[in-house]
Design a protein around this motif. Structure first.
Motif, mmCIF file in Angstrom:
data_model
loop_
_atom_site.group_PDB
_atom_site.id
_atom_site.type_symbol
_atom_site.label_atom_id
_atom_site.label_comp_id
_atom_site.label_asym_id
_atom_site.label_seq_id
_atom_site.Cartn_x
_atom_site.Cartn_y
_atom_site.Cartn_z
ATOM 1 N N MET A 2 26.104 41.034 13.879
ATOM 2 C CA MET A 2 27.074 41.060 14.955
ATOM 3 C C MET A 2 28.010 42.261 14.862
ATOM 4 S SD MET A 2 29.472 37.979 16.151
ATOM 5 C CE MET A 2 31.177 38.408 16.079
ATOM 6 N N ILE A 3 28.400 42.619 13.658
ATOM 7 C CA ILE A 3 29.303 43.763 13.475
ATOM 8 C C ILE A 3 28.624 45.041 13.933
ATOM 9 C CG2 ILE A 3 30.544 45.142 11.771
ATOM 10 C CD1 ILE A 3 30.851 42.556 10.154
ATOM 11 N N ASN A 4 27.362 45.201 13.567
ATOM 12 C CA ASN A 4 26.619 46.403 13.946
ATOM 13 C C ASN A 4 26.468 46.489 15.467
ATOM 14 O OD1 ASN A 4 25.205 48.765 13.684
ATOM 15 N ND2 ASN A 4 23.270 47.762 13.213
ATOM 16 N N ILE A 72 30.419 46.828 6.339
ATOM 17 C CA ILE A 72 31.808 46.597 5.932
ATOM 18 C C ILE A 72 32.719 47.704 6.450
ATOM 19 C CG2 ILE A 72 31.528 47.696 3.671
ATOM 20 C CD1 ILE A 72 33.719 44.645 4.378
ATOM 21 N N TRP A 73 32.240 48.946 6.414
ATOM 22 C CA TRP A 73 33.048 50.061 6.907
ATOM 23 C C TRP A 73 33.076 50.077 8.430
ATOM 24 C CZ3 TRP A 73 36.354 51.339 3.651
ATOM 25 C CH2 TRP A 73 36.066 51.411 2.305
ATOM 26 N N GLN A 74 32.020 49.590 9.061
ATOM 27 C CA GLN A 74 32.046 49.463 10.519
ATOM 28 C C GLN A 74 33.088 48.446 10.948
ATOM 29 O OE1 GLN A 74 28.044 48.470 11.636
ATOM 30 N NE2 GLN A 74 27.370 50.607 11.612
#
Length: 96
Positions: A2-4, A72-74
């Motif tokens: 989902m983050i990506n 995590i950085w995204q």
């Protein structure tokens, strides 16, 4: 992930340009109007000041075109949060 997918939603040329313009505008406001900007920051809560600078750094990273690969950085450098804090800072500085 989902983050990506959320991060890739803002991976368009127009949003990168918006990031660059907002970052440039807020940085110029800071450097060209240093006395008033620093006076306004003196009375602000330290967490808000950190949020403004974090949003500004976030927009510079996005506007220049760095590609972040790790999830995590995204999440840490999600552009929508940078847009939100930067627009509020600009409105607060000039209109309030």
């Amino acid at each position: 992930m989902m983050i990506n997918s959320l991060y890739q939603l803002s991976n368009k040329g127009s949003l990168r340009t918006l990031s660059f313009i907002l970052a440039l505008f807020l940085t110029a406001a800071f450097f060209l109007n240093l006395n008033q900007f620093s006076t306004a920051l003196r009375t602000a809560h330290p967490a808000w000041i950190l949020a403004i600078f974090w949003g500004l750094i976030n927009l510079w990273i996005r506007g220049i075109g760095f590609e972040i690969r790790r999830a995590i950085w995204q999440l840490v450098f999600l552009p929508f949060i940078g847009y939100f804090t930067t627009i509020i800072a600009i409105v607060q500085h000039w209109l309030l």
